[in-house]
Design a protein around this motif. Structure first.
Motif, PDB file in Angstrom:
ATOM      1  N   UNK A  26      17.622  -6.444  -2.783  1.00 24.67           N
ATOM      2  CA  UNK A  26      16.354  -5.729  -2.975  1.00 24.67           C
ATOM      3  C   UNK A  26      15.932  -6.068  -1.955  1.00 24.67           C
ATOM      4  N   UNK A  27      16.173  -7.570  -1.381  1.00 25.67           N
ATOM      5  CA  UNK A  27      14.834  -7.885  -0.665  1.00 25.67           C
ATOM      6  C   UNK A  27      15.307  -7.489   1.349  1.00 25.67           C
ATOM      7  N   UNK A  29      15.877  -3.992   1.535  1.00 24.09           N
ATOM      8  CA  UNK A  29      13.908  -3.559   1.278  1.00 24.09           C
ATOM      9  C   UNK A  29      13.624  -4.165   1.520  1.00 24.09           C
ATOM     10  N   UNK A  30      12.945  -5.046   1.291  1.00 21.47           N
ATOM     11  CA  UNK A  30      11.507  -5.752   1.314  1.00 21.47           C
ATOM     12  C   UNK A  30      11.038  -5.016   2.465  1.00 21.47           C
ATOM     13  N   UNK A  33      10.540  -2.315   4.336  1.00 23.37           N
ATOM     14  CA  UNK A  33       9.167  -1.729   4.469  1.00 23.37           C
ATOM     15  C   UNK A  33       7.999  -2.445   5.604  1.00 23.37           C
ATOM     16  N   UNK A  34       8.470  -3.657   5.501  1.00 23.61           N
ATOM     17  CA  UNK A  34       7.868  -5.094   6.005  1.00 23.61           C
ATOM     18  C   UNK A  34       7.285  -4.635   7.511  1.00 23.61           C
ATOM     19  N   UNK A  36       8.219  -1.540   8.783  1.00 18.05           N
ATOM     20  CA  UNK A  36       7.268  -0.301   8.722  1.00 18.05           C
ATOM     21  C   UNK A  36       6.071  -0.359   9.048  1.00 18.05           C
ATOM     22  N   UNK A  37       5.643  -1.744   8.499  1.00 15.89           N
ATOM     23  CA  UNK A  37       4.019  -1.917   7.916  1.00 15.89           C
ATOM     24  C   UNK A  37       3.444  -2.811   9.038  1.00 15.89           C
ATOM     25  N   UNK A  39       4.451  -1.241  12.117  1.00 21.32           N
ATOM     26  CA  UNK A  39       5.117  -0.512  13.570  1.00 21.32           C
ATOM     27  C   UNK A  39       3.788   0.590  13.214  1.00 21.32           C
ATOM     28  N   UNK A  40       3.398   0.895  14.624  1.00 19.80           N
ATOM     29  CA  UNK A  40       2.252   1.636  14.498  1.00 19.80           C
ATOM     30  C   UNK A  40       2.594   3.029  13.741  1.00 19.80           C
ATOM     31  N   UNK A  41       1.177   3.852  13.493  1.00 17.20           N
ATOM     32  CA  UNK A  41       1.464   4.821  12.304  1.00 17.20           C
ATOM     33  C   UNK A  41       1.806   6.052  13.183  1.00 17.20           C
ATOM     34  N   UNK A  42       2.334   7.009  12.951  1.00 21.36           N
ATOM     35  CA  UNK A  42       3.439   8.372  13.533  1.00 21.36           C
ATOM     36  C   UNK A  42       1.481   9.227  13.091  1.00 21.36           C
ATOM     37  N   UNK A  43       1.368   8.713  12.691  1.00 16.97           N
ATOM     38  CA  UNK A  43      -0.519   9.938  11.956  1.00 16.97           C
ATOM     39  C   UNK A  43      -0.609  10.886  13.628  1.00 16.97           C
ATOM     40  N   UNK A  45      -4.055  12.262  14.357  1.00 17.33           N
ATOM     41  CA  UNK A  45      -5.256  12.963  13.319  1.00 17.33           C
ATOM     42  C   UNK A  45      -6.204  14.216  14.136  1.00 17.33           C
ATOM     43  N   UNK A  48      -9.399  15.903  15.859  1.00 20.67           N
ATOM     44  CA  UNK A  48      -9.339  15.543  17.175  1.00 20.67           C
ATOM     45  C   UNK A  48      -8.169  15.349  18.338  1.00 20.67           C
TER      46      UNK A  48
ATOM     47  N   UNK B  38       0.395   2.587   5.422  1.00 17.39           N
ATOM     48  CA  UNK B  38       0.643   1.699   6.687  1.00 17.39           C
ATOM     49  C   UNK B  38       1.776   1.542   6.760  1.00 17.39           C
ATOM     50  N   UNK B  41       4.006   4.589   7.440  1.00 10.41           N
ATOM     51  CA  UNK B  41       3.493   5.094   9.045  1.00 10.41           C
ATOM     52  C   UNK B  41       2.701   6.088   9.031  1.00 10.41           C
ATOM     53  N   UNK B 289       3.428  -4.011  -1.380  1.00 10.10           N
ATOM     54  CA  UNK B 289       4.261  -3.723  -0.966  1.00 10.10           C
ATOM     55  C   UNK B 289       5.955  -3.569  -2.045  1.00 10.10           C
ATOM     56  N   UNK B 293       8.400   0.146  -1.660  1.00 11.29           N
ATOM     57  CA  UNK B 293       9.777   0.063  -1.335  1.00 11.29           C
ATOM     58  C   UNK B 293      10.541   0.343  -2.409  1.00 11.29           C
ATOM     59  N   UNK B 294      10.506   0.332  -3.570  1.00  6.95           N
ATOM     60  CA  UNK B 294      11.638   0.114  -4.487  1.00  6.95           C
ATOM     61  C   UNK B 294      11.119   1.996  -5.127  1.00  6.95           C
TER      62      UNK B 294
END
Ligand code: SF4
Ligand code: SF4
Lengths: 162, 329
Positions: A26-27, A29-30, A33-34, A36-37, A39-43, A45, A48, B38, B41, B289, B293-294
């Motif tokens: 579980x940790x 996984x957290x 995701x952190x 990912x938080x 890192x730069x978005x791949x969007x 836009x 434009x 965020x 991504x 957050x 994740x879950x």
């Protein structure tokens, strides 16, 4: 494994305790995701910013001209014949010096399925694909692309300012 | 005369704190969408104004102008009442949360808490239990199979997780010796409850997630199975009321956890209200957050976890706390 009633035997409980606990994944996984938080978005836009597309992208057709500024097309009508969507309309004109030129060449871009047959079949290499894919309009008439428009399809590309 | 001034100050403060809550609710939707973006991504809403700051207003306006549909066979009175129950109970909790230390205005001490009652904890649980009626009635009255399933699951979930939650909070009450929130904050001046009751802290976070119906316990709104759960028939402002109740819950439960475990508004250097908001938003960040994740539990897994894992653990925690308190206290 729990038995039918959902109870665990003592051995199974011991075994479960010895295994890595449920908390660590579980940790983990957290943590993932952190990462990912931060890192730069791949969007991209879209209106434009535009993505780089392959040079072989099948966009709007380009109706090519030769170095003298005449259309390469000799009006043989093969493209219209081969088109599975019947998107091409062509009318041929014979000039006084016995040359055949296209009088009208129209691609109905709403019908076209971008199969590439017309590009392939043309004996004079008069049609090719451009990279224009973001072509929009409010009236249906706008999508009947005549040969003058198709000389430079890049002009159809949308420009958008925020 | 003095009495009336007190009343006026109290009313003004109550209105202010509800407004603050509504602002937080509006912007926590944006915060959630931004943060989820965020985490995934993406960028999240950024078209309405810089960084999308007008997005909540645009959403609210949109909801306001939508058609308000009431199903033919719905129980009309209950159908209209349910979102209000949900929303009012969610907002009501804000009344007992101590935002900061007392301040002095016009030479009198004003406590930054709408109502400093001695039974804050009972009040919280009473309102939380009432709030689940919002979901239940909404699902029941809309005459829809999905919504009734959603409603049933919500009430099952809330009942199963309320009990361990109450037991965990009871151990806090044992340690701090008071039921009032300001008393609990006072009792944590030297040592936060998270240090005294670490087990209770982690279990309480799990229970809180279930209490506000968030992933991995977002049973009432299982989009994939129940189309949207209990609020599937709701539209327009009634839907937004459910939605706002959800986000109000997100804020209030974060504030409650802050008060109970992280020492409320207490903290060095910075002003109390800043500490309070910092801690609360840390919880809200965590809740978003973990949502990113879950995945969601299955309903039987949730019941299994609630009754066979959480309940015994929280009971044991209460027992150990009681024994320790009996020995040293
Ligand atoms: S790409 Fe295919 S469908 Fe389109 S005009 Fe050419 S032949 Fe017709
Ligand atoms: S196949 Fe080529 S040359 Fe023939 S009509 Fe079409 S564009 Fe012109």
């Amino acid at each position: 494994m729990a038995d039918k009633k959902g109870y665990y035997s003592i051995e199974e409980i011991r075994e479960n305790l010895r295994r890595p606990s449920i908390i660590t994944p579980l940790l983990k996984g957290l943590g993932y995701t952190l990462k990912q938080f931060f890192s730069r978005p791949v969007t991209i836009q879209y209106p434009e910013e535009k993505r780089d597309i392959s040079p072989r992208w099948r966009g709007i057709h380009r109706f090519k001209k030769d170095e003298n500024g005449n259309y390469k097309c000799v009006g043989c009508g093969l493209c219209a014949a081969v088109c599975p969507a019947k998107a091409i309309t062509i009318r041929t004109l014979e000039t006084d010096d016995a040359k055949r030129i296209p009088d009208r060449f129209m691609v109905d871009s709403l019908r076209c399925i971008y199969c590439g047959f017309c590009v392939e079949v043309c004996p004079k290499d008069a049609i090719e694909y451009s990279n224009v894919y973001d072509f929009t309009g409010y009236e249906k008439e706008k999508f009947y692309l005549e040969k003058e428009t198709l000389e430079e399809p890049e002009k159809l590309s949308m420009t958008y300012k925020k | 005369m003095d009495f009336w001034i007190d009343v006026i100050i109290n009313v003004i403060f109550a209105i202010l704190s509800v407004l603050l809550l509504l602002l937080v609710v509006a912007y926590s939707t944006l915060l959630e969408r931004k943060l989820l973006g965020d985490f995934q991504l993406r960028i999240g809403p950024n078209r309405a104004g810089p960084f999308g700051i007008w997005q909540p207003i645009a959403d609210g306006l949109k909801a306001f102008f939508k058609e308000d549909v009431i199903p033919e066979k719905a129980d009309k009175i209950v159908f209209v009442l349910a979102p209000m129950v949900s929303f009012i109970t969610a907002v009501g909790i804000i009344a007992i949360i101590p935002f900061a230390d007392s301040i002095t205005i016009f030479g009198r001490h004003v406590k930054l808490i709408v109502s400093d009652i001695d039974i804050s904890i009972l009040y919280v649980f009473a309102l939380a239990a009432l709030g689940s009626y919002g979901c239940l009635l909404g699902g029941y009255s809309s005459y829809n199979k999905y919504s009734i399933f959603g409603a049933m699951r919500t009430s099952a979930l809330l009942i199963s997780y309320e009990i361990p939650f109450v037991l965990l909070i009871m151990s806090i009450v044992l340690v701090n010796g008071t039921l009032s929130f300001s008393g609990i904050v006072e009792a944590q001046s030297h040592l936060w409850n998270i240090v005294r009751e670490p087990v209770a802290f982690f279990l309480a976070i799990v229970c809180a997630l279930a209490e506000i119906n968030r992933t991995p316990f977002d049973m009432p709104e299982t989009e994939s199975e129940l189309a949207c759960g209990f609020n599937v028939e709701y539209s327009s402002m009634k839907f937004s009321m459910f939605f706002m109740a959800e986000y109000a819950h997100l804020f209030t439960i974060s504030a409650i956890l802050t008060t109970l475990f992280l020492g409320g508004w207490k903290g060095p250097l910075l002003p109390p209200i800043v500490w309070f908001l910092l801690k609360t938003f840390a919880f809200m960040f965590f809740f978003i957050w973990e949502r990113a994740t879950y995945p969601r539990f299955r309903i039987d897994q949730i019941m299994h976890f609630g009754w066979k894992v959480l309940l015994p653990l929280s009971l044991a925690n209460l027992l150990v706390t009681a024994i320790v308190m009996a020995i040293i206290g």
